[in-house]
Design an enzyme around this catalytic site. Structure first.
Site, PDB file in Angstrom:
ATOM      1  N   GLU A 177       0.271  -0.973   0.203  1.00 11.18           N
ATOM      2  CA  GLU A 177      -0.018  -0.262   0.046  1.00 11.18           C
ATOM      3  C   GLU A 177       0.381   1.011   0.254  1.00 11.18           C
ATOM      4  O   GLU A 177       1.014   1.698   1.371  1.00 11.18           O
ATOM      5  CB  GLU A 177      -0.703  -0.156   0.800  1.00 11.18           C
ATOM      6  CG  GLU A 177      -2.089   1.421   1.093  1.00 11.18           C
ATOM      7  CD  GLU A 177      -2.560   1.458   2.510  1.00 11.18           C
ATOM      8  OE1 GLU A 177      -2.704  -0.107   3.315  1.00 11.18           O
ATOM      9  OE2 GLU A 177      -3.441   2.050   2.077  1.00 11.18           O
ATOM     10  N   LYS A 222      -2.863  -2.166  -3.540  1.00  4.92           N
ATOM     11  CA  LYS A 222      -3.189  -1.272  -2.511  1.00  4.92           C
ATOM     12  C   LYS A 222      -3.766   0.220  -3.444  1.00  4.92           C
ATOM     13  O   LYS A 222      -2.566   0.842  -1.773  1.00  4.92           O
ATOM     14  CB  LYS A 222      -3.355  -1.448  -0.937  1.00  4.92           C
ATOM     15  CG  LYS A 222      -4.380  -0.958   0.158  1.00  4.92           C
ATOM     16  CD  LYS A 222      -5.024  -1.258   0.818  1.00  4.92           C
ATOM     17  CE  LYS A 222      -5.831  -0.219   1.765  1.00  4.92           C
ATOM     18  NZ  LYS A 222      -6.930  -0.858   2.719  1.00  4.92           N
TER      19      LYS A 222
HETATM   20  P1  13P Z   1     -10.100   4.295   4.367  1.00  5.61           P
HETATM   21  O1  13P Z   1     -10.393   3.119   3.119  1.00  5.61           O
HETATM   22  O2  13P Z   1     -10.146   4.340   5.058  1.00  5.61           O
HETATM   23  O3  13P Z   1      -8.218   5.417   3.533  1.00  5.61           O
HETATM   24  O4  13P Z   1      -8.366   3.431   4.569  1.00  5.61           O
HETATM   25  C1  13P Z   1      -7.796   2.351   3.828  1.00  5.61           C
HETATM   26  C2  13P Z   1      -7.077   1.383   5.039  1.00  5.61           C
HETATM   27  O5  13P Z   1      -6.587   0.748   5.146  1.00  5.61           O
HETATM   28  C3  13P Z   1      -5.730   2.568   5.050  1.00  5.61           C
HETATM   29  O6  13P Z   1      -4.193   2.378   5.452  1.00  5.61           O
END
Ligand code: 13P
Length: 343
Positions: A177, A222
């Site tokens: 991510e 992600k």
């Molecule tokens: P949000 O969808 O609230 O951005 O959170 C997703 C997430 O896992 C952030 O690390």
């Protein structure tokens, strides 16, 4: 039989399903509970997560996996069953946030590096025993005057790659991510800038992943969507967001990556759904594209629940609705009419 990384990754992005990010750290969940006037105790945190994970229809039909926080993966429901078992009983996969948060990057004012690599191998071994089959590590990239720097991008990409390699060594699918923020203070950047920075970030991430020998067929990306900063005053159409987001992926994401699961990043619930649906209508998409939302999946459920036992059914109904809308969006089939009809 142990499931392969590829099988787990494919299950996480199965058609019409996505991931529930319920891995808020203790300080973040406190902020969420503050919004409903509820004290953040271990029992209240357990009750809230139990309400979500035991929402049978939402979980079975739309939630392929749940990202947990360290405390939650060790907690049990009121009846004594581990929360992990509740998730598994609904045919969903438990996952775990393993990063230790974004800290100031030395000599790079305004930028961060995500920590948590030291001792990670040992933690992954334990999390696997506790039932986790995938993990998450979030890197944060901030757009501002002169930011992001190439130095911060490559430091974060390198840490993501080392994390991903350790996960795969231990039979855990890494969710990689790299979040380009849309809601940092004074986020005045345009959608064009967001696209440029997203592409530079993803290019660096995949370069480091390949150098680290990460098997791209056994991971999930992600990312953020390509959107204007929240203070930009720019209004991008759903189509522009969808086209720029998919274009950024075509420029940087190898087609061997099986799935992409977005964060919501501060978008409203419905907009996050609408964007996902539009993205899934773009013709040329070699990856499964779905959601891994935190706020955009939970906000309505948290409010409806309000910390009260008598509201568990209402909280679960709100969660089901949002999950169903996002499940449709993952198929490119969400419409405003359906949003209203079922609500
Ligand atoms: P949000 O969808 O609230 O951005 O959170 C997703 C997430 O896992 C952030 O690390």
């Amino acid at each position: 039989m142990t499931e392969s990384l590829q099988d787990i990754a494919r299950r996480l992005v199965a058609p019409g399903k996505g991931i529930l990010a319920a891995d808020e750290s203790s300080s973040t969940i406190k902020k969420r509970f503050d919004s409903i006037g509820l004290e953040s105790t271990a029992d209240n945190r357990r009750d809230y997560r139990e309400m979500l994970f035991s929402a049978e229809t939402a979980m079975r039909e739309h939630i392929s996996g749940v990202i947990l926080f360290d405390e939650t993966i060790r907690q049990s429901a009121r009846d004594g069953r581990p929360l992990v078992q509740l998730i598994q009983a609904n045919n969903s996969i438990p996952g775990i946030k393993v990063d230790m948060g974004a800290k100031p990057l030395a000599l790079y004012p305004g930028e961060t590096i995500t920590e948590g690599l030291d001792g990670l191998r040992e933690r992954l071994v334990e999390y696997h025993k506790l039932g986790a089959r995938f993990a998450k590590w979030r890197a944060v990239i901030t757009i501002g005057a002169g930011l992001p720097t190439p130095g911060a991008i490559s430091a974060n990409a390198h840490a993501l790659a080392r994390y991903a390699a350790l996960c795969q060594e231990n039979g855990i699918v890494p969710i990689v991510e790299p979040e380009v923020l849309m809601d940092n203070p004074n986020a005045t950047h345009t959608i064009e800038t967001c696209q440029k920075v997203t592409e530079a970030t993803l290019a660096s991430v995949f370069e480091e992943l390949e150098r680290a020998r990460v098997d791209l067929t056994g991971m999930i990306l992600k990312p953020n969507m390509v959107v204007p900063g929240k203070d930009s005053g720019q209004n991008a159409s759903t189509t522009e967001v969808a086209e720029r987001t998919v274009a950024a992926f075509h420029a940087t994401v190898p087609t061997s990556v099986p799935g992409i699961a977005f964060l919501s990043g501060g978008q409203s619930d419905v907009l996050a759904t609408e964007h996902l649906s539009r993205i899934n209508q773009i013709p040329d998409r070699p990856w499964a594209i779905t959601f891994s939302y935190g706020r955009a999946l939970q906000a309505a459920a948290l409010k409806a629940w309000g910390g009260k036992r008598e509201n568990i059914a209402a909280g679960q109904a709100a969660f089901l609705h949002r999950s169903r809308m996002n499940g449709l969006a993952a198929l490119g089939q969400w419409t405003p009419e359906l949003e209203r009809e079922i609500a």
